[in-house]
Motif scaffolding. Sequence first.
Motif, PDB file in Angstrom:
ATOM      1  N   TYR A  90       0.934  -1.258   0.046  1.00 24.39           N
ATOM      2  CA  TYR A  90       0.212   0.060  -0.128  1.00 24.39           C
ATOM      3  C   TYR A  90       0.659   1.303   0.003  1.00 24.39           C
ATOM      4  N   ARG A  91       0.439   2.281  -0.681  1.00 25.48           N
ATOM      5  CA  ARG A  91       1.110   3.357  -0.734  1.00 25.48           C
ATOM      6  C   ARG A  91      -0.043   4.628  -0.374  1.00 25.48           C
TER       7      ARG A  91
ATOM      8  N   GLU B  84      -0.467   7.475  -1.707  1.00 20.84           N
ATOM      9  CA  GLU B  84      -1.299   8.070  -2.776  1.00 20.84           C
ATOM     10  C   GLU B  84      -2.172   7.277  -3.253  1.00 20.84           C
ATOM     11  N   TYR B  85      -2.585   6.116  -2.909  1.00 21.01           N
ATOM     12  CA  TYR B  85      -3.638   5.173  -3.236  1.00 21.01           C
ATOM     13  C   TYR B  85      -4.984   5.772  -2.894  1.00 21.01           C
TER      14      TYR B  85
ATOM     15  N   SER C  40      -7.958   3.532  -2.103  1.00 18.31           N
ATOM     16  CA  SER C  40      -8.442   2.794  -3.432  1.00 18.31           C
ATOM     17  C   SER C  40      -7.288   2.075  -4.051  1.00 18.31           C
TER      18      SER C  40
ATOM     19  N   TRP D 215      -5.784  -0.526   2.343  1.00 16.71           N
ATOM     20  CA  TRP D 215      -4.462  -0.679   2.675  1.00 16.71           C
ATOM     21  C   TRP D 215      -4.466  -2.130   2.907  1.00 16.71           C
TER      22      TRP D 215
ATOM     23  N   CYS E  78      -4.269  -4.820   0.068  1.00 12.96           N
ATOM     24  CA  CYS E  78      -2.938  -4.893  -0.850  1.00 12.96           C
ATOM     25  C   CYS E  78      -1.955  -6.184  -0.229  1.00 12.96           C
TER      26      CYS E  78
END
Length: 443
Positions: free
Chosen positions: A276-277, A279-280, A283, A286, A289
């Motif tokens: 997860y990042r 900037e996601y 969507s 977290w 992912c």
Amino acid sequence: MASRLFQFITPPFTKNHHHLFSLFVLIASIDVMFFIQGGTVVYAAYIGASEFLLSYLLTLLYSVFPVKIMRKVYLFLVYVLALVYFELGLFSITSMDSRALDDFMVAVLDTNPSEASEFVSTFYSAKVVLIGVKVPIVLVLVNMVVKRYEIIQRRVQLAGIAIIIGCTCMMAHNPSVWNDGVLGTFYPLVSNESYPDLTQIHTNPQISQNGSLPKNVVIVIGESEMKQHCSLYGYERTTTPKMELLRDDSLLYVYSNVTSPAINTPSAFKCILNTYRPEYKDSPKWYECTNVFEVLHLLGYKSFWLSNQSKHGLYDNLVGRFSELCDTAVFAGNKFAGMARGDSYDGELVPMAEELLSSADSLRFMIVHLMGSHEAFQHRYPPTYVKYVADDYLQYPQEQRLTRARYDNSILYNDYVVTEIMKLFSDKEGIVFLLFRSWIGCL
């Protein structure tokens, strides 16, 4: 109809104008001053507009309560929350030179009570208390004077309505400003997520293996350590001598340009331990992912989680959720939960790690989560590691000297702990990753 509407929306500018003024001062003053000092005057105006609008709505709601006792209870609760927000902002600005209130709220809510109390006691100064007491007293005195004069001039009422319309237009132009105001700060209180059971979530990644795998993979996660206080990174005091020796012998590779994805543990772990990042923006979320545990289990690793912290905080702790993905999880801090834990040092994890590793002959993956240099710093190292004292920091203000000495001593002890963990793998095939993050409020 228009007359009734006018009478409904104008009380905050007439008989309740003193409450409107007081709430606006408590809610907006710290935020507006912070952004003005930062040179973003226009954005400060937007912040002020959003919080004036909020103060107006709170005062308007007070005006419509039909029962007097309900109005008094409501007003009391509103003032308590406004004072808490003012105190939080004052604490953040004066003690941490920051305005990371939302991160502060998440960090305090998502840790155990002992850590939270230590953090607040370390940084909550007499200066904050003094200002925090004086401002409400002044507001009470002003209220006593101002509320005697009810504003009845129609032009003042019309001006107030014009201000509300202007503030509403500003919010429509830049609605994201709400996130930097009081609503964004208290959001974690009402929306702190209940973390899902990660053992029931599978992303089923497709893994292709090229070459042999290291027998041991170890991640050591430190807390509240700033590289500006590590001699490994050029700090003038010797705080990391053992790691420097490893570096000089080409046994430690030092990264110098790494940025943590967040400044509080829960938010950082969402990115460190899976794909997860930030900037996601949820969507995907977290927990949807792929996490590192699922990948390593597919590769045949047996996993261990060893921590000197407690598993649960005031809310279900995200760190604890990740630990449940391991085959074995040991929380040494659990037996000290709710206490200062001054007699529990990270060095106790070294023999525990050695014992866990000896219990498995297969591929092994271990996470070691330290207390590191978490506040209060004097609780993070034994007396034998008191190398630096307040008199070594005479170039700093007197109130900082002892704190800086204690912090550097905690870094020095952490250097010992980390290198002892690395020694466990000196004659074994493996990789050891060291991850240290600076938490809010560090020196």
